[in-house]
Design a protein around this motif. Structure first.
Motif: not given
Length: 309
Positions: A104-113, A277-280, A304-309
């Motif tokens: 749950a704390i892995v950065p979303l930015s690593w995998s987000a479209p 997850n959070q972006n960072g 939905l595909e989440v691109v940022s949070n």
């Protein structure tokens, strides 16, 4: 000769006593560390079954991620004890914490479209009744480019302030009680939600986006305090019942749930909806604003595909 012999024998007699003290101390430390580490692992894994006597369950659930701070302390103590059992128990508690929280704390930015022209952005905030900052909050949220702005804990004055800020940029509005949403997309099939509190603290509607309908729920659930959270629990359960009955494939539920991410009563919702997850990375704690230690504010979704949070 006899005197010299006695002086030479004296240190040899004291050595075994000192040597015995050190193993006993390490053994005691090893037993203590092993017990505490296994207790921590069990608490982390089975916290939902901890009786909520005197509000302990709520406090443990809300603070659960912070129990990870005990893991390095236990591991260092286990190393000092030189006990394989203690070291293994400390590693077990670390593993349980990691399984529960690392994904749950892995950065979303690593995998987000990447964002696209059809990206839908939703912003939410509890503006705090009587704070006088509703207009400021609305201005800041509109500056993010969000097509939907959801606010909670508004009184009549706060609602008027927000309307004066958002009426042009976000012309579609629906709200009732202390919650409301402003949108750049038409709001259809809007309705108040009866969640069991006695007055309206939840709304639902369809957003008519260019790619089709998206259900959106904006909620502000009852407060939760140690020994006093039955109403909030009932509202969470009632809210979870709406999800399987919602006909839209895509759904967003946002607001102040007054339940931390590891709260056992939130699972009725998180079993059906996911929280990005959070972006960072990190836990995304939101409360209290000055020094956040827990996360009662959430954005849950499906389809939905989440691109940022």
């Amino acid at each position: 000769m006899m005197s010299m012999s006695a002086l030479l024998e004296s240190p040899r007699q004291a050595a075994p006593q000192s040597a015995r003290r050190r193993p006993r101390a390490r053994t005691g430390l090893a037993i203590l560390v092993t017990g505490l580490a296994l207790l921590l692992a069990g608490l982390l894994a089975f916290h939902r079954f901890l009786p909520d006597l005197f509000g302990v369950g709520l406090l443990v659930d809300s603070a659960l991620p912070w129990f990870g701070l005990a893991v390095p302390v236990l591991f260092i103590a286990a190393l000092v004890s030189r006990s394989k059992a203690a070291i293994g128990s400390a590693l077990a508690s670390a593993l349980v914490w990691a399984v529960l929280f690392v994904p749950a704390i892995v950065p979303l930015s690593w995998s987000a479209p990447r964002a696209s022209a059809t990206t839908l952005t939703v912003a939410s905030q509890n503006v705090e009744d009587g704070s006088g900052t509703a207009a400021e909050s609305a201005t800041a949220l509109a500056a993010t480019g969000a097509q939907v702005i959801a606010l909670q804990e508004m009184d009549a004055d706060a609602r008027d302030q927000v309307e004066s800020v958002l009426s042009e940029s976000h012309p579609y509005y629906y709200g009732i009680g202390t919650v409301g949403m402003w949108s750049t997309y038409p709001i259809e099939n809007a309705q108040a939600l009866d969640l069991g509190l006695g007055w309206q603290r939840g709304i639902a509607a369809d957003l008519a986006t260019p790619t089709g309908a998206v259900s959106i729920y904006v909620v502000h659930l009852a407060s939760a305090r140690p020994g006093d959270h039955a109403t909030r629990d009932e509202m969470l359960a009632n809210l979870a019942d709406f999800v399987p009955r919602d006909e839209n494939e895509r759904l967003i539920m946002v607001g102040d749930f007054n339940a931390g991410s590891s709260d056992r009563n939130l699972t009725a919702l998180t079993d059906q909806l996911s929280e990005p997850n959070q972006n960072g990375g990190g836990f995304g704690f939101t409360w209290p604003a000055s020094a956040p230690v827990t996360r009662p504010d959430h954005l849950l979704q499906r389809g939905l595909e989440v691109v940022s949070n």
